[in-house]
Design a protein around this motif. Structure first.
Motif, PDB file in Angstrom:
ATOM      1  N   TRP A   6      48.600  49.281  45.537  1.00 59.77           N
ATOM      2  CA  TRP A   6      49.127  47.932  45.685  1.00 59.77           C
ATOM      3  C   TRP A   6      49.164  47.586  47.159  1.00 59.77           C
ATOM      4  O   TRP A   6      49.571  48.389  47.988  1.00 59.77           O
ATOM      5  CB  TRP A   6      50.530  47.879  45.074  1.00 59.77           C
ATOM      6  CG  TRP A   6      51.093  46.511  44.974  1.00 59.77           C
ATOM      7  CD1 TRP A   6      50.889  45.615  43.976  1.00 59.77           C
ATOM      8  CD2 TRP A   6      51.981  45.878  45.909  1.00 59.77           C
ATOM      9  NE1 TRP A   6      51.582  44.459  44.220  1.00 59.77           N
ATOM     10  CE2 TRP A   6      52.269  44.593  45.399  1.00 59.77           C
ATOM     11  CE3 TRP A   6      52.551  46.260  47.105  1.00 59.77           C
ATOM     12  CZ2 TRP A   6      53.099  43.702  46.051  1.00 59.77           C
ATOM     13  CZ3 TRP A   6      53.382  45.367  47.759  1.00 59.77           C
ATOM     14  CH2 TRP A   6      53.647  44.108  47.227  1.00 59.77           C
ATOM     15  N   LYS A  15      53.348  38.166  45.272  1.00 63.62           N
ATOM     16  CA  LYS A  15      52.282  38.723  44.452  1.00 63.62           C
ATOM     17  C   LYS A  15      52.774  38.840  43.024  1.00 63.62           C
ATOM     18  O   LYS A  15      53.853  39.369  42.762  1.00 63.62           O
ATOM     19  CB  LYS A  15      51.833  40.071  44.980  1.00 63.62           C
ATOM     20  CG  LYS A  15      50.571  40.567  44.297  1.00 63.62           C
ATOM     21  CD  LYS A  15      50.000  41.788  44.967  1.00 63.62           C
ATOM     22  CE  LYS A  15      49.190  41.395  46.168  1.00 63.62           C
ATOM     23  NZ  LYS A  15      48.400  42.526  46.696  1.00 63.62           N
ATOM     24  N   ASN A  17      51.740  40.524  39.577  1.00 61.36           N
ATOM     25  CA  ASN A  17      50.905  41.507  38.893  1.00 61.36           C
ATOM     26  C   ASN A  17      51.152  41.395  37.399  1.00 61.36           C
ATOM     27  O   ASN A  17      52.315  41.381  36.969  1.00 61.36           O
ATOM     28  CB  ASN A  17      51.241  42.928  39.361  1.00 61.36           C
ATOM     29  CG  ASN A  17      50.890  43.142  40.806  1.00 61.36           C
ATOM     30  OD1 ASN A  17      51.740  42.987  41.677  1.00 61.36           O
ATOM     31  ND2 ASN A  17      49.646  43.477  41.072  1.00 61.36           N
ATOM     32  N   ASP A  19      49.716  42.460  33.236  1.00 61.55           N
ATOM     33  CA  ASP A  19      48.911  43.327  32.379  1.00 61.55           C
ATOM     34  C   ASP A  19      49.278  43.035  30.940  1.00 61.55           C
ATOM     35  O   ASP A  19      50.306  42.408  30.659  1.00 61.55           O
ATOM     36  CB  ASP A  19      49.136  44.804  32.705  1.00 61.55           C
ATOM     37  CG  ASP A  19      47.961  45.681  32.281  1.00 61.55           C
ATOM     38  OD1 ASP A  19      46.956  45.143  31.773  1.00 61.55           O
ATOM     39  OD2 ASP A  19      48.048  46.895  32.456  1.00 61.55           O
ATOM     40  N   ILE A  79      49.749  35.078  44.820  1.00 60.91           N
ATOM     41  CA  ILE A  79      48.529  35.862  44.624  1.00 60.91           C
ATOM     42  C   ILE A  79      48.647  36.495  43.244  1.00 60.91           C
ATOM     43  O   ILE A  79      49.612  37.212  42.962  1.00 60.91           O
ATOM     44  CB  ILE A  79      48.379  36.950  45.698  1.00 60.91           C
ATOM     45  CG1 ILE A  79      48.260  36.308  47.077  1.00 60.91           C
ATOM     46  CG2 ILE A  79      47.177  37.844  45.389  1.00 60.91           C
ATOM     47  CD1 ILE A  79      48.375  37.292  48.219  1.00 60.91           C
ATOM     48  N   GLU A  81      47.286  39.140  40.529  1.00 55.70           N
ATOM     49  CA  GLU A  81      46.472  40.339  40.339  1.00 55.70           C
ATOM     50  C   GLU A  81      46.496  40.720  38.876  1.00 55.70           C
ATOM     51  O   GLU A  81      47.560  40.803  38.253  1.00 55.70           O
ATOM     52  CB  GLU A  81      46.984  41.502  41.187  1.00 55.70           C
ATOM     53  CG  GLU A  81      46.651  41.364  42.644  1.00 55.70           C
ATOM     54  CD  GLU A  81      46.950  42.623  43.435  1.00 55.70           C
ATOM     55  OE1 GLU A  81      47.703  43.505  42.951  1.00 55.70           O
ATOM     56  OE2 GLU A  81      46.441  42.731  44.561  1.00 55.70           O
ATOM     57  N   SER A  82      45.306  40.948  38.332  1.00 45.45           N
ATOM     58  CA  SER A  82      45.130  41.334  36.941  1.00 45.45           C
ATOM     59  C   SER A  82      43.946  42.282  36.872  1.00 45.45           C
ATOM     60  O   SER A  82      43.019  42.183  37.689  1.00 45.45           O
ATOM     61  CB  SER A  82      44.851  40.084  36.094  1.00 45.45           C
ATOM     62  OG  SER A  82      44.356  40.424  34.829  1.00 45.45           O
ATOM     63  N   ASP A  83      43.957  43.178  35.891  1.00 46.07           N
ATOM     64  CA  ASP A  83      42.801  44.048  35.720  1.00 46.07           C
ATOM     65  C   ASP A  83      41.735  43.409  34.831  1.00 46.07           C
ATOM     66  O   ASP A  83      40.732  44.019  34.521  1.00 46.07           O
ATOM     67  CB  ASP A  83      43.212  45.413  35.172  1.00 46.07           C
ATOM     68  CG  ASP A  83      43.894  45.339  33.822  1.00 46.07           C
ATOM     69  OD1 ASP A  83      44.085  44.227  33.291  1.00 46.07           O
ATOM     70  OD2 ASP A  83      44.237  46.404  33.286  1.00 46.07           O
ATOM     71  N   VAL A  88      41.051  36.213  35.330  1.00 40.96           N
ATOM     72  CA  VAL A  88      41.138  35.652  36.677  1.00 40.96           C
ATOM     73  C   VAL A  88      40.062  34.584  36.869  1.00 40.96           C
ATOM     74  O   VAL A  88      40.328  33.518  37.421  1.00 40.96           O
ATOM     75  CB  VAL A  88      41.037  36.761  37.743  1.00 40.96           C
ATOM     76  CG1 VAL A  88      40.946  36.177  39.136  1.00 40.96           C
ATOM     77  CG2 VAL A  88      42.227  37.707  37.633  1.00 40.96           C
TER      78      VAL A  88
END
Length: 107
Positions: A6, A15, A17, A19, A79, A81-83, A88
């Motif tokens: 991270w 940020k 995050n 999932d 911001i 963040e994703s896998d 995205v």
């Protein structure tokens, strides 16, 4: 092999995050996320039951829920963040993925 870690956002940014997971695809699914400030301290987190849907839909719901939560908290420099690259891209480049938005709804 590479290290995944991270990274702190710039000052004045937060940020988000996110999932998700699904048991089957589609299947029973859930999603969650957390918002951290520029020094990494936790601001807020969430978890949701997205019902029966695909993993892509669940990830999209995590992103949208987290963005709405951040906005409601008065946080506008976010911001994400994703896998999930598809999730995205659906958010960042809507015209390019215009025909794929049916993936995002219907949970």
């Amino acid at each position: 092999m590479f290290v995944i870690g991270w990274r702190y956002p710039s000052i004045e940014w937060v940020k988000l995050n996110v999932d998700s997971c699904s048991r089957g695809n589609p299947g029973c699914a859930g999603a969650g996320g957390l918002i951290r400030e520029s020094m990494g301290s936790w601001i807020k987190g969430f978890a949701i039951n997205t019902g029966i849907c695909s993993s892509v839909r669940a990830e999209f719901w995590a992103a949208i829920t987290g963005l709405e939560l951040a906005w409601d908290l008065g946080l506008h420099q976010i911001i994400l963040e994703s896998d999930s690259v598809l999730t995205v891209n659906l958010i960042n480049y809507q015209p390019k993925y215009q025909g794929r938005c049916e993936l995002c709804f219907g949970c």
